[in-house]
Design a protein around this motif. Sequence first.
Motif, PDB file in Angstrom:
ATOM      1  N   ARG A  10      -7.420 -51.719  38.642  1.00  0.00           N
ATOM      2  CA  ARG A  10      -5.989 -51.486  38.797  1.00  0.00           C
ATOM      3  C   ARG A  10      -5.742 -51.256  40.277  1.00  0.00           C
ATOM      4  O   ARG A  10      -6.244 -50.284  40.842  1.00  0.00           O
ATOM      5  N   TYR A  53       0.992 -38.022  36.663  1.00  0.00           N
ATOM      6  CA  TYR A  53       0.461 -38.967  37.650  1.00  0.00           C
ATOM      7  C   TYR A  53       1.469 -40.097  37.807  1.00  0.00           C
ATOM      8  O   TYR A  53       1.977 -40.615  36.807  1.00  0.00           O
ATOM      9  N   GLN A  71       1.782 -50.020  41.383  1.00  0.00           N
ATOM     10  CA  GLN A  71       0.805 -51.076  41.090  1.00  0.00           C
ATOM     11  C   GLN A  71       1.320 -52.444  41.533  1.00  0.00           C
ATOM     12  O   GLN A  71       2.498 -52.750  41.367  1.00  0.00           O
ATOM     13  N   HIS A  84      -8.379 -53.073  29.331  1.00  0.00           N
ATOM     14  CA  HIS A  84      -9.134 -51.853  29.059  1.00  0.00           C
ATOM     15  C   HIS A  84      -8.255 -50.939  28.218  1.00  0.00           C
ATOM     16  O   HIS A  84      -7.099 -51.253  27.938  1.00  0.00           O
ATOM     17  N   HIS A 133      -7.636 -46.479  27.343  1.00  0.00           N
ATOM     18  CA  HIS A 133      -8.011 -45.113  27.728  1.00  0.00           C
ATOM     19  C   HIS A 133      -7.178 -44.104  26.959  1.00  0.00           C
ATOM     20  O   HIS A 133      -6.122 -44.438  26.406  1.00  0.00           O
ATOM     21  N   ARG A 186       5.310 -47.878  32.356  1.00  0.00           N
ATOM     22  CA  ARG A 186       5.594 -48.694  33.557  1.00  0.00           C
ATOM     23  C   ARG A 186       7.094 -48.680  33.774  1.00  0.00           C
ATOM     24  O   ARG A 186       7.853 -48.766  32.798  1.00  0.00           O
ATOM     25  N   HIS A 227      -4.825 -52.923  26.984  1.00  0.00           N
ATOM     26  CA  HIS A 227      -3.755 -53.489  27.810  1.00  0.00           C
ATOM     27  C   HIS A 227      -4.326 -54.211  29.020  1.00  0.00           C
ATOM     28  O   HIS A 227      -5.315 -53.772  29.600  1.00  0.00           O
ATOM     29  N   HIS A 270      -2.705 -56.793  32.427  1.00  0.00           N
ATOM     30  CA  HIS A 270      -1.468 -57.192  33.091  1.00  0.00           C
ATOM     31  C   HIS A 270      -1.690 -58.507  33.829  1.00  0.00           C
ATOM     32  O   HIS A 270      -2.816 -58.815  34.237  1.00  0.00           O
ATOM     33  N   ASP A 296       3.626 -46.832  37.791  1.00  0.00           N
ATOM     34  CA  ASP A 296       2.889 -46.356  36.623  1.00  0.00           C
ATOM     35  C   ASP A 296       3.145 -44.863  36.472  1.00  0.00           C
ATOM     36  O   ASP A 296       3.114 -44.127  37.466  1.00  0.00           O
TER      37      ASP A 296
END
Length: 350
Positions: free
Chosen positions: A70, A91, A95, A106, A108, A114, A147, A149, A161
């Motif tokens: 990323r 956070y 991006q 990936h 998590h 977004r 996900h 992109h 993000d």
Amino acid sequence: MTEDTSTQEVRQEFYGRLSPHSMTPLWEVLKDLLKSEPEAKAVPYRWKYSDVRPLLLESGGLVTAEEAERRVLVLENPSYPGQTRTTASLYAGIQLILPGEVAPAHRHTPSALRFLLEGEQGFTAVGGERTIMKPGDFIITPSWAWHDHGNESDGPVVWMDGLDIPMLGFYEAVFMEGHNDLQQSVGRPTGDAIARFGQGMLPISGDEAHRYGQNSPIFNYPYERTREALVVSAQGEDPDPHLATTLRYANPVDGGWAMPTMSTWMTHVKAGWDTTPIRSTDSMVMAVAEGEASITIGDTTYDVGPRDVVAIPGWQWRKIRAKSDCFLFFFSDRVVHEKLGFFREERQAI
Ligand code: GTQ
């Protein structure tokens, strides 16, 4: 020797014998631990897009999206150097996906959102469906959803993000998994989710609504619709003195917030309007979709324009003055404060 100093010495000697046992006296720290008002360690901060953009594009020449996994510039609160956090619990990062690039699939435990800043043909795939992301759109990536992109246009695609990484970090529950393939396979047509869940209708079989776990099954809330909803709402009523015209992004299944750990909403303030100060326990990040404004947080006032991002720590008085018609996107940890029962809000008298 006075009695006071001898008492202090006796106590200090006692504390010294506690520490080898990993114990500490509460009464020495209680006043710092429990205060009458919340005290944010994070400070307000503004990131101007005119500062962010050239550096972000420069990063595009240094590392590919695939290599970086990323390619993001983290908006790090000055009070938390090296801690990749924008407020205590949230956070935010910016991006970049260049034409033809792919950010590999990936998943998590942190949830991500977004908010599209620039570029018309970026896409993200979530749970087997692709969505094309346009400026002002709000997109959800639920916890543990695959996900990836991409960008099929000939210009850069840039978004903010928002993740709950610091929250999950507190629980030491941050983990991830890489996909075997660069991109996940897409099993549903683009637009499927919003057709089923975003038209004031729902599938007659209730199971489908839980496609994205505790998240709204609508995973892209297009700006076109959000903006229209705000413009028409503002015509029909006087704005709220503290919140102007604000609509929250809702889960159509239960009416709750769209995500389980981050609240999201958009505020429309018409040109010339001034909101009255309000404060709340949640910390927030604001991104400007449209318009020029000044935002005051505590003692600090920032001028902001399109694509600028502002960190707003908890329990600080905030107010907005719109110089032109403004559309402001917010995300915050409010939903968690509400669920856990400690959300508070205070509004200055008008
Ligand atoms: O797009 O999946 O800013 O995994 C940080 C971590 C974005 C993402 C971030 C991530 C992502």
